[in-house]
Scaffold this motif. Structure first.
Motif, PDB file in Angstrom:
ATOM      1  N   UNK A 123      39.045  35.971  29.090  1.00  0.00           N
ATOM      2  CA  UNK A 123      38.904  35.564  30.477  1.00  0.00           C
ATOM      3  C   UNK A 123      38.071  37.157  30.985  1.00  0.00           C
ATOM      4  N   UNK A 147      38.393  48.814  41.167  1.00  0.00           N
ATOM      5  CA  UNK A 147      37.852  47.612  40.290  1.00  0.00           C
ATOM      6  C   UNK A 147      38.145  48.095  38.966  1.00  0.00           C
ATOM      7  N   UNK A 204      34.768  37.472  29.906  1.00  0.00           N
ATOM      8  CA  UNK A 204      33.725  36.159  30.416  1.00  0.00           C
ATOM      9  C   UNK A 204      33.312  36.490  31.998  1.00  0.00           C
ATOM     10  N   UNK A 205      34.325  37.564  32.791  1.00  0.00           N
ATOM     11  CA  UNK A 205      33.806  37.718  34.040  1.00  0.00           C
ATOM     12  C   UNK A 205      33.012  39.220  33.970  1.00  0.00           C
ATOM     13  N   UNK A 248      37.818  37.976  40.585  1.00  0.00           N
ATOM     14  CA  UNK A 248      37.362  38.912  39.217  1.00  0.00           C
ATOM     15  C   UNK A 248      35.964  38.585  38.953  1.00  0.00           C
ATOM     16  N   UNK A 291      45.950  41.188  30.638  1.00  0.00           N
ATOM     17  CA  UNK A 291      46.172  39.775  31.249  1.00  0.00           C
ATOM     18  C   UNK A 291      45.567  38.605  30.421  1.00  0.00           C
ATOM     19  N   UNK A 292      44.306  39.015  30.080  1.00  0.00           N
ATOM     20  CA  UNK A 292      43.698  37.897  29.260  1.00  0.00           C
ATOM     21  C   UNK A 292      42.234  38.571  28.676  1.00  0.00           C
ATOM     22  N   UNK A 312      40.992  29.747  30.021  1.00  0.00           N
ATOM     23  CA  UNK A 312      41.056  31.088  29.871  1.00  0.00           C
ATOM     24  C   UNK A 312      41.337  31.735  31.446  1.00  0.00           C
ATOM     25  N   UNK A 313      42.690  31.746  31.885  1.00  0.00           N
ATOM     26  CA  UNK A 313      42.723  32.150  33.293  1.00  0.00           C
ATOM     27  C   UNK A 313      43.526  33.384  33.117  1.00  0.00           C
ATOM     28  N   UNK A 314      43.512  34.165  34.512  1.00  0.00           N
ATOM     29  CA  UNK A 314      44.329  35.378  34.316  1.00  0.00           C
ATOM     30  C   UNK A 314      45.707  34.762  34.787  1.00  0.00           C
ATOM     31  N   UNK A 315      46.592  34.454  34.057  1.00  0.00           N
ATOM     32  CA  UNK A 315      47.954  33.772  34.522  1.00  0.00           C
ATOM     33  C   UNK A 315      48.765  34.585  35.360  1.00  0.00           C
ATOM     34  N   UNK A 316      48.861  35.926  35.111  1.00  0.00           N
ATOM     35  CA  UNK A 316      49.597  36.739  36.145  1.00  0.00           C
ATOM     36  C   UNK A 316      49.086  36.993  37.441  1.00  0.00           C
ATOM     37  N   UNK A 317      47.901  36.396  37.648  1.00  0.00           N
ATOM     38  CA  UNK A 317      47.342  36.864  39.189  1.00  0.00           C
ATOM     39  C   UNK A 317      47.263  35.837  39.783  1.00  0.00           C
ATOM     40  N   UNK A 366      50.608  32.108  42.299  1.00  0.00           N
ATOM     41  CA  UNK A 366      50.395  32.676  41.163  1.00  0.00           C
ATOM     42  C   UNK A 366      49.594  31.739  40.347  1.00  0.00           C
ATOM     43  N   UNK A 394      50.004  26.643  38.624  1.00  0.00           N
ATOM     44  CA  UNK A 394      49.068  25.559  38.925  1.00  0.00           C
ATOM     45  C   UNK A 394      49.008  24.571  37.942  1.00  0.00           C
ATOM     46  N   UNK A 395      48.934  23.282  38.279  1.00  0.00           N
ATOM     47  CA  UNK A 395      48.736  22.218  37.299  1.00  0.00           C
ATOM     48  C   UNK A 395      47.466  22.203  36.402  1.00  0.00           C
ATOM     49  N   UNK A 403      35.826  30.560  39.461  1.00  0.00           N
ATOM     50  CA  UNK A 403      35.572  31.601  38.840  1.00  0.00           C
ATOM     51  C   UNK A 403      34.022  31.981  38.207  1.00  0.00           C
ATOM     52  N   UNK A 405      55.768  29.510  31.731  1.00  0.00           N
ATOM     53  CA  UNK A 405      55.761  28.033  32.186  1.00  0.00           C
ATOM     54  C   UNK A 405      56.106  27.352  30.616  1.00  0.00           C
ATOM     55  N   UNK A 434      33.332  40.491  41.175  1.00  0.00           N
ATOM     56  CA  UNK A 434      33.125  41.818  40.948  1.00  0.00           C
ATOM     57  C   UNK A 434      31.679  42.228  40.261  1.00  0.00           C
ATOM     58  N   UNK A 436      36.427  27.137  29.778  1.00  0.00           N
ATOM     59  CA  UNK A 436      37.131  26.682  28.431  1.00  0.00           C
ATOM     60  C   UNK A 436      37.891  25.433  28.678  1.00  0.00           C
ATOM     61  N   UNK A 478      58.286  43.398  37.319  1.00  0.00           N
ATOM     62  CA  UNK A 478      58.388  42.123  37.645  1.00  0.00           C
ATOM     63  C   UNK A 478      58.904  41.155  36.722  1.00  0.00           C
TER      64      UNK A 478
END
Lengths: 261, 290
Positions: free
Chosen positions: B176, B162, B179-180, A101, B172-173, A88-93, A148, A152-153, A164, B289, A104, A84, B284
């Motif tokens: 996303x 899994x 997408x996977x 992911x 979480x998203x 669209x990232x899993x921010x908390x992973x 995490x 990241x930038x 991914x 950000x 899998x 995207x 947690x």
């Protein structure tokens, strides 16, 4: 030999025609770019092809099968993956988990075996981890694998998204501005990566604003303006097309004009 | 001394019930960030359906199984008919929908069943067990075993499988996740089914001790929610510890102060803990950000 073909695709948003009657095709190993001024409908086109939006008109054919409007998860199973423009990232992973992911989809075992952590599950998990690490190395993020994702930038996250998407082992990869937010060195790395992936036989559909990159790596370019296809062809021909020059210079800022040159 | 032990034993028993409700919250929260306030109604349905099935002549274990399956089905319907059509709405709206669903389920139970208190026999008789001068009902052991078993399975589910990770990824998203290759709707359906089943199991286990009636759900949801917040929303270990802690605080207050104040003291302590650790004991810390 065509892998993906799009025919007469169109969608309206409340009376506004965002994309109308767009068609083109992509073959395995080919890099096709979609360019056009801001608001031309490039991302909307991507969203229709990848099942994020339901197209109102037209068809998407993947490997001979009509996949128009299939959900993104079904398309992923059929070998279409994407990135995207605005991530669209899993921010908390962690970075590694994000890449895992994607793996899998092709590496799944029985739930009960995972629950009991049987040897077969551990082996599968080790394979997934190794493959994800290898992909992170390819995009230059191996050293950040335990961080995490949210730390990241923007440029690094773009590359993580590519890793991914590759983890899904796609037959066609849609990249929405993969070089946005990257510096010159990173852009060149992504450039090489895309060429390498294409060489392995994956079809690539690209939206990118960095015209130097587009001209360098694309075999075929589709030009959109105000939701319509106004030109398509080889990079050299497209960049000389009067309609394309007008679309960029006639209605857009100098910045976009620079980009075409 | 036997006094203290007695309070501890009853606190753990009650706490195990709260833990079971809190564990039910965990699953749906992990799949969608939604706090399902209809969770208490599943506890009620577990008890009520078991009772009426048992009265109709079905053997108790079979009646309990039937109740758990029925509750899971109602959970799936709740997701399909009320939550899924509102997809894309803010989480707060979805939470309000679950409150509406809770009122609806309570009203329906009053119509379909009745307004009486009901009880069915304990699983292993009603002779109290003697432990160093204190007593405990055998059914209490069933409740504790149920809470621990559900905790273990949920914990392993999220840590190892899994499917468990796919549930977390969906929260979480969502985009996303699709997408996977994850189907977000399936994950929601799964989590509502299993949450409802856990709630119903709690109802089945606790009815021989506390009795059941159509309006039991509100109190259960509130206590379970408090326990989940205390332990840290979304963390199975937090749900277990939060539930047990809440039960113990209540029992000790009731024993040494007054049973009138047991809820008040419990909630004040929860507030104090949440002031110091807003994310709960096991949660947690969320960092955005900017």
């Amino acid at each position: 030999m065509t892998l993906l073909s799009v025919d007469g695709l169109g969608i309206d948003f409340g009376g506004l025609t965002a994309v109308n009657d767009v068609g083109f095709s992509v073959s395995p190993g080919e890099i096709v770019s979609v360019i056009g001024p801001n608001g031309a409908g490039k991302t909307t086109l991507f969203n229709m092809i990848s099942g994020v939006y339901q197209p109102q008109r037209g068809k998407v054919i993947l490997d001979g099968a009509d996949v128009t409007g299939l959900a993104p998860n079904r398309l992923a199973e059929r070998g279409l993956s994407r990135t995207f423009q605005n991530l669209q990232i899993f921010q908390r992973m962690s970075v590694l988990e994000n890449a895992m992911t994607g793996c899998h989809l092709r590496e799944r075992g029985p739930v009960l075996s995972d629950l009991l952590s049987l040897p077969s599950s551990r082996r599968r998990s080790a394979v997934t981890r190794a493959r994800a690490t290898e992909l992170l190395e390819r995009v230059g993020l191996a050293r950040a694998s335990e961080r995490e994702a949210s730390s990241l930038s923007y440029g690094a996250l773009k590359r993580l998204e590519i890793a991914r998407a590759l983890a899904l082992e796609p037959r066609i990869l849609l990249l929405d501005e993969p070089a946005a937010g990257c510096n010159a060195v990173e852009t060149e790395e992504i450039d090489h990566l895309i060429a390498e992936v294409a060489k392995s036989g994956v079809a690539i559909l690209l939206v990118e604003h960095d015209m130097k990159m587009v001209m360098r790596i694309s075999r075929h370019i589709v030009v959109l303006d105000r939701g319509e296809k106004i030109a398509e062809g080889a990079p050299a021909a497209v960049s000389r097309d009067p309609k394309v020059i007008e679309a960029y210079l006639g209605t857009q800022s100098v910045e976009a004009g620079d980009a075409v040159g | 001394m036997p006094e203290l032990l007695q309070y501890l034993l009853s606190g753990v028993t009650v706490g195990a019930v709260y833990a079971l409700v809190a564990l039910g919250f965990t699953l749906i929260y992990n799949a969608s960030d939604v706090v399902n306030f209809a969770q208490g109604e599943f506890v009620m349905l577990g008890g009520m359906i078991t009772f009426f099935a048992w009265q109709a002549g079905i053997p108790l274990p079979l009646a309990a199984l039937l109740a758990i399956l029925a509750a899971a089905t109602i959970g799936v319907l709740l997701n399909k008919l009320a939550i899924e059509p509102a997809r894309g709405a803010p989480v707060a709206s979805l939470i309000i929908i679950t409150i509406g669903a809770s009122i609806f389920l309570r009203g329906s139970a009053q119509l379909v069943f009745d307004k009486q208190l009901h009880r069915f026999p304990s699983f292993s008789g009603d002779d109290p067990l003697r432990v160093f001068g204190a007593t405990m009902l055998p059914q209490g052991l069933w409740v504790i075993a149920g809470a621990v078993a559900v905790f273990l399975v949920l914990w392993l589910f999220f840590a190892r499988t899994l499917t468990g990770k796919a549930v977390l990824a969906t929260a979480n998203n969502r985009i996303a996740a699709s997408l996977v290759g994850i189907n977000p709707n399936h994950m929601m359906t799964l989590s509502f089914a299993v949450s409802a089943a856990i709630g119903a199991l709690a109802g089945v286990l606790v009815t021989p001790i506390t009795l059941t009636s159509y309006d039991l759900g509100v109190a259960m949801a509130l206590k379970g929610f408090a326990a989940a917040m205390l332990g840290g929303m979304g963390v199975p270990a937090g749900a277990l510890v939060g539930g047990l802690l809440l039960g113990l605080i209540e029992a000790l207050t009731a024993g040494y102060v007054s049973s009138v104040y047991k809820d008040a003291v419990a909630f004040i302590l929860i507030l104090v803990i949440l002031f110091a650790r807003p994310q709960g004991l096991f949660g947690r810390k969320a960092m955005d950000r900017v």
